[in-house]
Design an enzyme around this catalytic site. Structure first.
Site, PDB file in Angstrom:
ATOM      1  N   SER A 145     -41.395  27.412  -2.471  1.00 48.68           N
ATOM      2  CA  SER A 145     -40.085  26.746  -2.544  1.00 48.68           C
ATOM      3  C   SER A 145     -39.655  26.347  -1.134  1.00 48.68           C
ATOM      4  O   SER A 145     -40.226  26.826  -0.152  1.00 48.68           O
ATOM      5  CB  SER A 145     -39.081  27.739  -3.138  1.00 48.68           C
ATOM      6  OG  SER A 145     -37.751  27.352  -2.889  1.00 48.68           O
ATOM      7  N   TYR A 158     -34.302  35.326  -4.848  1.00 46.92           N
ATOM      8  CA  TYR A 158     -35.184  34.143  -4.923  1.00 46.92           C
ATOM      9  C   TYR A 158     -35.781  33.848  -3.541  1.00 46.92           C
ATOM     10  O   TYR A 158     -36.981  33.615  -3.403  1.00 46.92           O
ATOM     11  CB  TYR A 158     -34.375  32.951  -5.442  1.00 46.92           C
ATOM     12  CG  TYR A 158     -35.203  31.730  -5.791  1.00 46.92           C
ATOM     13  CD1 TYR A 158     -35.856  31.629  -7.020  1.00 46.92           C
ATOM     14  CD2 TYR A 158     -35.322  30.668  -4.900  1.00 46.92           C
ATOM     15  CE1 TYR A 158     -36.591  30.499  -7.348  1.00 46.92           C
ATOM     16  CE2 TYR A 158     -36.061  29.543  -5.218  1.00 46.92           C
ATOM     17  CZ  TYR A 158     -36.696  29.453  -6.451  1.00 46.92           C
ATOM     18  OH  TYR A 158     -37.431  28.337  -6.770  1.00 46.92           O
TER      19      TYR A 158
HETATM   20  P1  NAD Z   1     -37.881  25.885 -15.333  1.00 44.61           P
HETATM   21  O1  NAD Z   1     -36.759  26.842 -15.480  1.00 44.61           O
HETATM   22  O2  NAD Z   1     -37.845  24.587 -16.059  1.00 44.61           O
HETATM   23  O3  NAD Z   1     -39.270  26.587 -15.639  1.00 44.61           O
HETATM   24  C1  NAD Z   1     -39.513  27.952 -15.386  1.00 44.61           C
HETATM   25  C2  NAD Z   1     -40.695  28.399 -16.219  1.00 44.61           C
HETATM   26  O4  NAD Z   1     -40.946  29.800 -15.998  1.00 44.61           O
HETATM   27  C3  NAD Z   1     -40.464  28.211 -17.709  1.00 44.61           C
HETATM   28  O5  NAD Z   1     -41.645  27.754 -18.305  1.00 44.61           O
HETATM   29  C4  NAD Z   1     -40.159  29.627 -18.185  1.00 44.61           C
HETATM   30  O6  NAD Z   1     -40.478  29.842 -19.537  1.00 44.61           O
HETATM   31  C5  NAD Z   1     -41.061  30.424 -17.262  1.00 44.61           C
HETATM   32  N1  NAD Z   1     -40.642  31.824 -17.187  1.00 44.61           N
HETATM   33  C6  NAD Z   1     -39.493  32.301 -16.657  1.00 44.61           C
HETATM   34  N2  NAD Z   1     -39.431  33.630 -16.830  1.00 44.61           N
HETATM   35  C7  NAD Z   1     -40.568  33.999 -17.482  1.00 44.61           C
HETATM   36  C8  NAD Z   1     -41.073  35.236 -17.944  1.00 44.61           C
HETATM   37  N3  NAD Z   1     -40.388  36.377 -17.813  1.00 44.61           N
HETATM   38  N4  NAD Z   1     -42.269  35.248 -18.563  1.00 44.61           N
HETATM   39  C9  NAD Z   1     -42.961  34.097 -18.741  1.00 44.61           C
HETATM   40  N5  NAD Z   1     -42.537  32.890 -18.326  1.00 44.61           N
HETATM   41  C10 NAD Z   1     -41.343  32.850 -17.706  1.00 44.61           C
HETATM   42  O7  NAD Z   1     -37.924  25.606 -13.758  1.00 44.61           O
HETATM   43  P2  NAD Z   1     -38.980  24.835 -12.855  1.00 44.61           P
HETATM   44  O8  NAD Z   1     -38.192  24.145 -11.830  1.00 44.61           O
HETATM   45  O9  NAD Z   1     -39.961  24.087 -13.659  1.00 44.61           O
HETATM   46  O10 NAD Z   1     -39.693  26.073 -12.151  1.00 44.61           O
HETATM   47  C11 NAD Z   1     -41.081  26.253 -12.062  1.00 44.61           C
HETATM   48  C12 NAD Z   1     -41.404  26.941 -10.736  1.00 44.61           C
HETATM   49  O11 NAD Z   1     -41.081  26.060  -9.667  1.00 44.61           O
HETATM   50  C13 NAD Z   1     -40.630  28.220 -10.483  1.00 44.61           C
HETATM   51  O12 NAD Z   1     -41.454  29.170  -9.831  1.00 44.61           O
HETATM   52  C14 NAD Z   1     -39.526  27.752  -9.548  1.00 44.61           C
HETATM   53  O13 NAD Z   1     -39.025  28.797  -8.765  1.00 44.61           O
HETATM   54  C15 NAD Z   1     -40.300  26.744  -8.721  1.00 44.61           C
HETATM   55  N6  NAD Z   1     -39.501  25.783  -7.973  1.00 44.61           N
HETATM   56  C16 NAD Z   1     -38.656  24.920  -8.586  1.00 44.61           C
HETATM   57  C17 NAD Z   1     -37.945  24.016  -7.799  1.00 44.61           C
HETATM   58  C18 NAD Z   1     -36.995  23.042  -8.387  1.00 44.61           C
HETATM   59  O14 NAD Z   1     -36.304  22.355  -7.632  1.00 44.61           O
HETATM   60  N7  NAD Z   1     -36.919  22.861  -9.675  1.00 44.61           N
HETATM   61  C19 NAD Z   1     -38.098  24.006  -6.425  1.00 44.61           C
HETATM   62  C20 NAD Z   1     -38.975  24.911  -5.844  1.00 44.61           C
HETATM   63  C21 NAD Z   1     -39.678  25.796  -6.616  1.00 44.61           C
END
Ligand code: NAD
Length: 253
Positions: A145, A158
């Site tokens: 991130s 986080y």
């Molecule tokens: P999102 O909330 O759409 O997706 C998160 C995913 O993690 C979902 O598929 C959810 O089902 C899964 N998940 C959460 N808890 C879980 C558990 N206990 N068991 C199994 N699966 C679980 O968000 P996203 O933005 O797609 O996030 C994906 C990754 O990217 C994450 O690690 C997030 O921290 C990272 N990220 C996102 C951003 C952003 O701007 N959206 C930026 C940097 C990093």
């Protein structure tokens, strides 16, 4: 030829949190590059199943709650049983909890650390044991991130977990590079998914963030596809322990 090095035909990739957002986007990108996909998620990954099989790739879903570690070895054995092998692991699943540091609870600390860091380590360990037992190496890609590099505000667990991701990506790369296992990470910038919904709905924060992104837009799940295919492929054979930002220039600013 160099483009052949990016071709993933015949490879099997595990993608955690493949049912939505960045995980779904990366699973589709890997499938377009030739991978069969093992989707690990809490909820049934309907869109992933439909879109990946429509590409002519195999898809299997494993339901798992990554907030605890006891089922992790079972994910690996089930994936091997159903698909015959694992070549790539994308540790994407993640959660976020927002509150002032002064009020932040132990529950919000532990829940985020368990999914975003502890399960990433132990699932990587289980998959690396499979890679080493069968020989021939493999690829592990962790999702970091901007808060792997910056402090952030109101997201203490986080920031701790995502900073830790960069550290364990380096450590695992150091220990496993000699086994032809490449461990790297992708640090997405501000991407339009559930994870950032609260920020995008807050007009002031939305404007503040957008005005700081050189590319002048939120990222999309598709923006990660090139990076994940590169790090999953032979084209990145000599890339070890690196965290690649896909951030529209946020960190360069
Ligand atoms: P999102 O909330 O759409 O997706 C998160 C995913 O993690 C979902 O598929 C959810 O089902 C899964 N998940 C959460 N808890 C879980 C558990 N206990 N068991 C199994 N699966 C679980 O968000 P996203 O933005 O797609 O996030 C994906 C990754 O990217 C994450 O690690 C997030 O921290 C990272 N990220 C996102 C951003 C952003 O701007 N959206 C930026 C940097 C990093």
């Amino acid at each position: 030829m160099i483009l052949d090095a990016f071709n993933l035909t015949g490879n099997v990739a595990i993608v955690t949190g493949c049912d939505t957002g960045l995980g779904l986007g990366m699973a589709l990108g890997l499938a377009e590059a030739g991978c069969d996909i093992v989707g690990v998620s809490r909820k049934p990954p309907h869109a992933a199943a439909q879109n990946i099989t429509a590409l002519g790739r195999r898809f299997t879903a494993i339901q798992a709650d990554l907030s605890h570690q006891k089922g992790l070895e079972g994910i690996v054995s089930t994936a091997v049983e159903r698909m015959g092998q694992i070549d790539i692991l994308v540790n994407n699943a993640g959660i976020i909890r927002r509150d002032d540091a002064l009020n932040f609870t132990e529950k919000d600390w532990d829940e985020v650390m368990n999914v975003n860091l502890k399960s990433v380590f132990f699932l990587s360990q289980a998959v690396a044991r499979h890679f080493i037992a069968r020989g021939g190496g493999g690829k592990i890609i962790n999702i970091a991130s901007m808060l792997s590099f910056q402090g952030g505000i109101r997201v203490p667990s986080y920031t701790a977990a995502k900073s830790g991701i960069v550290g364990i990506t380096r450590l695992l790369a150091n220990e496993w590079a000699a086994h032809q296992i490449n461990v790297n990470a992708i640090a997405p910038g501000y991407m339009a998914t559930n994870n950032t919904q609260q920020l995008r709905e807050d007009a002031a924060r939305n404007e503040e963030i957008l005005s700081r992104i050189p590319a002048a837009r939120w990222g999309t799940p598709e923006d990660l596809q090139g990076a994940v295919v590169f790090l999953a492929s032979d084209a990145s054979a000599y890339v070890n322990g690196f965290t690649l930002a896909v951030d529209g220039g946020w960190l360069a600013r």
